[in-house]
Design a protein around this motif. Structure first.
Motif, PDB file in Angstrom:
ATOM      1  N   VAL A 359       2.466  -6.852  -3.678  1.00 39.10           N
ATOM      2  CA  VAL A 359       1.948  -5.525  -3.299  1.00 39.10           C
ATOM      3  C   VAL A 359       2.341  -5.120  -1.883  1.00 39.10           C
ATOM      4  N   TYR A 360       3.284  -5.816  -1.274  1.00 35.99           N
ATOM      5  CA  TYR A 360       3.601  -5.519   0.125  1.00 35.99           C
ATOM      6  C   TYR A 360       4.038  -4.075   0.365  1.00 35.99           C
ATOM      7  N   PRO A 361       4.870  -3.458  -0.473  1.00 40.02           N
ATOM      8  CA  PRO A 361       5.239  -2.049  -0.233  1.00 40.02           C
ATOM      9  C   PRO A 361       4.020  -1.129  -0.154  1.00 40.02           C
ATOM     10  N   ILE A 362       3.003  -1.381  -0.980  1.00 34.67           N
ATOM     11  CA  ILE A 362       1.790  -0.564  -0.932  1.00 34.67           C
ATOM     12  C   ILE A 362       1.075  -0.773   0.397  1.00 34.67           C
ATOM     13  N   ASP A 363       1.080  -2.013   0.892  1.00 35.24           N
ATOM     14  CA  ASP A 363       0.441  -2.306   2.166  1.00 35.24           C
ATOM     15  C   ASP A 363       1.133  -1.577   3.308  1.00 35.24           C
ATOM     16  N   LEU A 364       2.450  -1.501   3.275  1.00 32.25           N
ATOM     17  CA  LEU A 364       3.190  -0.793   4.322  1.00 32.25           C
ATOM     18  C   LEU A 364       2.835   0.687   4.322  1.00 32.25           C
ATOM     19  N   VAL A 365       2.775   1.293   3.142  1.00 33.43           N
ATOM     20  CA  VAL A 365       2.395   2.707   3.037  1.00 33.43           C
ATOM     21  C   VAL A 365       0.980   2.911   3.569  1.00 33.43           C
ATOM     22  N   LYS A 366       0.064   2.004   3.216  1.00 35.54           N
ATOM     23  CA  LYS A 366      -1.315   2.106   3.682  1.00 35.54           C
ATOM     24  C   LYS A 366      -1.395   2.085   5.196  1.00 35.54           C
ATOM     25  N   LEU A 381       2.493  14.774  12.321  1.00 35.42           N
ATOM     26  CA  LEU A 381       2.205  14.586  10.906  1.00 35.42           C
ATOM     27  C   LEU A 381       3.492  14.338  10.147  1.00 35.42           C
ATOM     28  N   MET A 382       3.788  13.085   9.828  1.00 34.73           N
ATOM     29  CA  MET A 382       5.046  12.711   9.196  1.00 34.73           C
ATOM     30  C   MET A 382       4.947  12.680   7.671  1.00 34.73           C
ATOM     31  N   TYR A 383       3.747  12.365   7.151  1.00 32.89           N
ATOM     32  CA  TYR A 383       3.609  12.193   5.706  1.00 32.89           C
ATOM     33  C   TYR A 383       2.485  13.058   5.166  1.00 32.89           C
ATOM     34  N   LYS A 384       2.743  13.682   4.046  1.00 38.27           N
ATOM     35  CA  LYS A 384       1.727  14.516   3.410  1.00 38.27           C
ATOM     36  C   LYS A 384       0.673  13.671   2.703  1.00 38.27           C
ATOM     37  N   ASN A 385       1.123  12.592   2.086  1.00 41.99           N
ATOM     38  CA  ASN A 385       0.237  11.692   1.351  1.00 41.99           C
ATOM     39  C   ASN A 385       0.936  10.359   1.166  1.00 41.99           C
ATOM     40  N   SER A 386       0.290   9.450   0.489  1.00 44.16           N
ATOM     41  CA  SER A 386       0.855   8.109   0.311  1.00 44.16           C
ATOM     42  C   SER A 386       2.168   8.146  -0.461  1.00 44.16           C
ATOM     43  N   PHE A 387       2.249   8.982  -1.482  1.00 44.06           N
ATOM     44  CA  PHE A 387       3.478   9.058  -2.275  1.00 44.06           C
ATOM     45  C   PHE A 387       4.626   9.616  -1.440  1.00 44.06           C
ATOM     46  N   GLY A 543     -11.518  -5.857  -6.379  1.00 44.37           N
ATOM     47  CA  GLY A 543     -10.872  -5.259  -5.221  1.00 44.37           C
ATOM     48  C   GLY A 543     -11.204  -3.804  -5.005  1.00 44.37           C
ATOM     49  N   VAL A 544     -11.628  -3.089  -6.039  1.00 43.24           N
ATOM     50  CA  VAL A 544     -11.880  -1.646  -5.914  1.00 43.24           C
ATOM     51  C   VAL A 544     -13.043  -1.345  -4.971  1.00 43.24           C
ATOM     52  N   PRO A 545     -14.265  -1.833  -5.225  1.00 36.30           N
ATOM     53  CA  PRO A 545     -15.355  -1.535  -4.280  1.00 36.30           C
ATOM     54  C   PRO A 545     -15.165  -2.217  -2.934  1.00 36.30           C
ATOM     55  N   ALA A 546     -14.613  -3.418  -2.940  1.00 37.24           N
ATOM     56  CA  ALA A 546     -14.440  -4.145  -1.683  1.00 37.24           C
ATOM     57  C   ALA A 546     -13.475  -3.420  -0.753  1.00 37.24           C
ATOM     58  N   ALA A 547     -12.341  -2.971  -1.289  1.00 36.45           N
ATOM     59  CA  ALA A 547     -11.335  -2.306  -0.458  1.00 36.45           C
ATOM     60  C   ALA A 547     -11.784  -0.919  -0.027  1.00 36.45           C
ATOM     61  N   SER A 548     -12.373  -0.166  -0.936  1.00 40.88           N
ATOM     62  CA  SER A 548     -12.741   1.215  -0.617  1.00 40.88           C
ATOM     63  C   SER A 548     -13.886   1.280   0.386  1.00 40.88           C
ATOM     64  N   GLY A 593      -5.825   6.470   4.081  1.00 43.85           N
ATOM     65  CA  GLY A 593      -5.195   5.310   3.453  1.00 43.85           C
ATOM     66  C   GLY A 593      -6.079   4.594   2.460  1.00 43.85           C
ATOM     67  N   ALA A 594      -7.260   5.165   2.156  1.00 43.76           N
ATOM     68  CA  ALA A 594      -8.169   4.491   1.219  1.00 43.76           C
ATOM     69  C   ALA A 594      -7.532   4.294  -0.156  1.00 43.76           C
ATOM     70  N   PRO A 595      -6.876   5.337  -0.716  1.00 46.72           N
ATOM     71  CA  PRO A 595      -6.237   5.111  -2.022  1.00 46.72           C
ATOM     72  C   PRO A 595      -5.186   4.007  -1.969  1.00 46.72           C
ATOM     73  N   ALA A 596      -4.337   4.050  -0.904  1.00 42.53           N
ATOM     74  CA  ALA A 596      -3.299   3.014  -0.790  1.00 42.53           C
ATOM     75  C   ALA A 596      -3.934   1.643  -0.590  1.00 42.53           C
ATOM     76  N   ARG A 597      -5.041   1.599   0.156  1.00 37.71           N
ATOM     77  CA  ARG A 597      -5.725   0.327   0.378  1.00 37.71           C
ATOM     78  C   ARG A 597      -6.290  -0.231  -0.928  1.00 37.71           C
ATOM     79  N   VAL A 598      -6.880   0.641  -1.739  1.00 38.33           N
ATOM     80  CA  VAL A 598      -7.394   0.202  -3.040  1.00 38.33           C
ATOM     81  C   VAL A 598      -6.250  -0.223  -3.941  1.00 38.33           C
ATOM     82  N   PHE A 599      -5.189   0.591  -3.961  1.00 36.54           N
ATOM     83  CA  PHE A 599      -4.051   0.264  -4.823  1.00 36.54           C
ATOM     84  C   PHE A 599      -3.323  -0.985  -4.355  1.00 36.54           C
ATOM     85  N   ARG A 600      -3.487  -1.353  -3.075  1.00 39.74           N
ATOM     86  CA  ARG A 600      -2.890  -2.584  -2.605  1.00 39.74           C
ATOM     87  C   ARG A 600      -3.816  -3.766  -2.823  1.00 39.74           C
ATOM     88  N   SER A 601      -5.065  -3.667  -2.326  1.00 36.80           N
ATOM     89  CA  SER A 601      -5.990  -4.806  -2.373  1.00 36.80           C
ATOM     90  C   SER A 601      -6.384  -5.178  -3.788  1.00 36.80           C
TER      91      SER A 601
END
Length: 685
Positions: A359-366, A381-387, A543-548, A593-601
């Motif tokens: 999941v490292y790429p997701i962590d970098l985005v987060k 402001l470089m990024y609109k969202n995680s995607f 990981g969902v409740p813990a990360a969020s 970064g909460a979505p990216a954090r959840v999607f990573r963790s």
């Protein structure tokens, strides 16, 4: 009668044939403890002595026949096993002696022997045998011929011969098959050697019901292919069910130890002839059953699990293992406990590296999303969202840009995840009760200890990783290496943001590990076993409740650890960062970064815990302590409800009493009516 027990200097009874290992595993209960338990359940006092009645022992102590309309005759017969004086009451010496007998390697046969030895003479007479057999449900459904040649061979032509224990063990073993043969003859009224499929189904559902799983029951008629069932087929079918554990070993031999490999009939037959006397007819029936159950002409281990009846010895072995695990893990030597921790640490290191890489790429985005500031200066402001962040990294930095900082991550994540998993397992072990249960507060505490312990590795790892991850945002900037970051920060600088790291990691683990443990239980099958995919799903769910819920702490940690650029707000500590982020960017900034954090963790911990538990299954080493959850190589045994509902009063040998007594049915088919017979309607006047 030769005594079945001997008295030790510790004041406890131990079976003479009970191995030292079994005795140690059960950790015999002392006389005082047994006496207090006995007096708790003994309801009758006579001549100044307390006694248990059959109801006290069977219904109240063992938890059998709890129905209101229980059959008192059955209760009396079963209580006669422990009532060696045969006076209808159970004294403390009898209660204590039976506790010792339950440790014996042949406890089931001794138990059956005492059931039939109604007079306590040390031998079984024909009258005693007939008295017990006529009360069984099998005899009431299909009557056993007590005048058969089989009975005369054991009890003599005049049926006056007494059978001692060792001969009785062979008799009761052969009795099952004789009863089935007699039933076949009754359905084969014309003596052709064949019975109808319906007759076959009737015999199996009465005399051999204890050998049938639901899948086999559903296909009893179909397995006959619409033809009448011959006597050889009947005997082979029963032999197959009696030898399912041997069948499993033959399969593993044919599949080279794999539990998922498909084995053809020819491959299985070849292995069977090398290992045993399993006949081609039995193999033919096996594959016919497998085809009916799974609709395939190849065999896998799961097919055998579906056909294998539950064996009482497996229940006893499982209980021995559980008792051994929770009895005295702290009494092991210091070296053994250290080696166990090293073992778990090593597996945790590998698991952590696998999970982090996945999941490292997701962590970098987060990380980049969390470091993006909206209140410092215009144009940042470089990024609109995680995607959008993911696309821009791929466009301007290439695929390798997604893995910036991976090497120091792997160097650090191994000890980080390893210590986290090891400490959680260690603290859970210490807080697990003697009944093998752990309260929710203990699970939370174990997780908190795990989260706190990892910070010593986490903080240096993350501050280096984060600075490498955001380095790609600086156009034309100098190349940054992990060594360079460490030199710039110094030893103390590596622990910048440690308070925020504690603030994030302790709550994360307090939430994650309990949720993961309970998710595993919910996703386990009816036998309590977790397939690999359920371990992955349980890890992801945790990981969902813990990360969020811990994202605000992660945002603060990231801001403290990233080197601020010109014009950006700087922070002096956790509370200063929280105040400034809120005043400049609002509450919403804490959830960047909460979505990216959840999607990573979520997937990271799913993969990590899956890898950790699978490694424990493949490379399991028994250090004499608690077996780590999830390390079972096959589904745990499905114990009956009476076994599952642990009774704290079941100590010493009595902790295996229920599965051993139930073995009277699963091994010998000796079941007794549970309900009192319905009174006949009154005659009309």
């Amino acid at each position: 009668m030769e005594s079945l027990v001997k008295y030790t200097k510790e004041g406890i009874f131990t079976h003479a044939a009970c191995s030292a290992e079994d005795t140690g595993r059960l950790k015999r209960a002392g006389t005082d403890k047994l006496l207090s338990i006995f007096e708790q359940y003994a309801s009758l006092e006579k001549d100044g002595q307390k006694y248990m009645t059959p109801t006290d022992f069977i219904r109240n102590f063992l938890g059998w026949f709890k129905e209101d309309n229980f059959n008192p005759e059955s209760v009396k017969l079963l209580a006669g096993i422990i009532d060696t004086s045969k006076d209808g009451l159970i004294s403390f010496p009898e209660f204590q002696a039976f506790e010792g007998q339950l440790c014996a390697p042949d406890a089931l046969y001794h138990t059956a022997f005492q059931l039939f030895d109604a007079r306590g003479s040390g031998a079984v007479s024909f009258e005693e045998f007939k008295e017990v057999i006529t009360h069984t449900t099998l005899h009431q459904q299909i009557e056993f011929d007590c005048d058969s040649d089989f009975v005369k061979l054991y009890f003599g032509k005049d049926r006056k011969r007494l059978i001692p224990y060792h001969e009785f063990s062979q008799f009761i073993h052969d009795f099952r098959e004789e009863h089935a043969v007699q039933a076949f003859k009754r359905y084969d009224k014309t003596g052709t050697g064949f019975i109808t499929p319906v007759g076959f189904n009737s015999i199996m559902m009465t005399i051999k019901q204890h050998l049938l799983t639901p899948q086999v029951k559903d296909n009893l008629v179909a397995v006959a292919d619409g033809q009448n069932v011959s006597f050889p087929f009947f005997m082979a079918f029963n032999s197959l069910l009696n030898n399912m554990e041997l069948i499993k070993r033959i399969y593993l031999q044919a599949s080279n130890g794999s539990r998922t490999a498909e084995v053809t009939k020819e491959e299985f037959l070849q292995s069977a002839q090398m290992m045993s006397q399993i006949t081609p007819l039995e193999v033919d029936i096996l594959f016919k059953l497998s085809g009916l159950i799974q609709q395939t002409n190849r065999l896998v281990y799961a097919d055998l699990q579906a056909m294998a009846p539950e064996q009482y010895m497996k229940q006893v072995t499982k209980k021995y293992t559980d008792i051994k695990a929770v009895e005295s893990p702290d009494q092991r030597g210091a070296l053994i406990q250290v080696l166990e921790s090293v073992y778990r640490f090593s597996l945790g290191s590998v698991a952590g590296a696998v999970g982090a890489t996945a999941v490292y790429p997701i962590d970098l985005v987060k990380t980049r999303m969390q470091n993006q500031r909206t209140g410092s200066f215009i144009g940042e402001l470089m990024y609109k969202n995680s995607f959008d962040c993911f696309k821009k990294v791929m466009r301007f930095e290439g695929f390798s840009g997604l893995y910036r900082g991976l090497i120091p991550q792997l160097v650090g994540v191994a000890p980080e995840k390893a210590i986290k998993l090891t400490v959680n397992d260690l603290v859970r072990d210490k807080l697990t009760s003697k009944q093998g249960t752990i309260p929710i507060w203990a699970e939370v505490l174990a997780g908190g200890c795990a989260g706190g312990s990892q910070v010593v590795f986490t903080n240096p790892l993350e501050i280096v990783k984060i600075r490498l991850q955001v380095a790609g945002e600086i156009a034309g900037g100098r190349s940054i290496s992990a060594i360079g970051v460490i030199k710039d920060l110094g030893f103390m600088g590596l622990y910048k943001g440690a308070r925020a790291c504690f603030l994030r990691d302790i709550p994360f683990s307090c939430i994650y590990f309990p949720v993961y443990a309970h998710s595993k239980q919910l996703l386990a099958d009816e036998n309590g076993y977790n397939a690999p995919y359920t371990l992955l799903v349980a890890g992801a769910i945790g990981g969902v409740p813990a990360a969020s819920l811990t994202t605000p702490a992660d945002v603060i940690k990231t801001r403290l650890q990233v080197a601020a650029r010109a014009g950006q707000t700087t922070y002096t500590g956790v509370f200063d960062a929280a105040r400034k982020i809120y005043s400049e960017e609002g509450m919403k900034a804490f959830w960047k970064g909460a979505p990216a954090r959840v999607f990573r963790s979520s997937p990271q911990f799913g993969v990590t815990l899956l890898t950790y538990e699978l490694l424990q299954r493949v490379f399991y080493v028994d250090f004499g302590g608690l077996r780590p959850a999830g390390s079972e190589t096959s589904a745990p045994l499905s114990l009956t409800e009476a076994v599952k509902q642990e009774n704290p009063a079941h100590v010493g040998g009595y902790r295996v009493a229920v599965p051993i007594l139930e073995g009277l049915e699963t091994k010998f088919g000796l079941a007794f009516p549970r309900h009192a017979p319905t009174p006949a309607p009154a005659a009309a006047s």
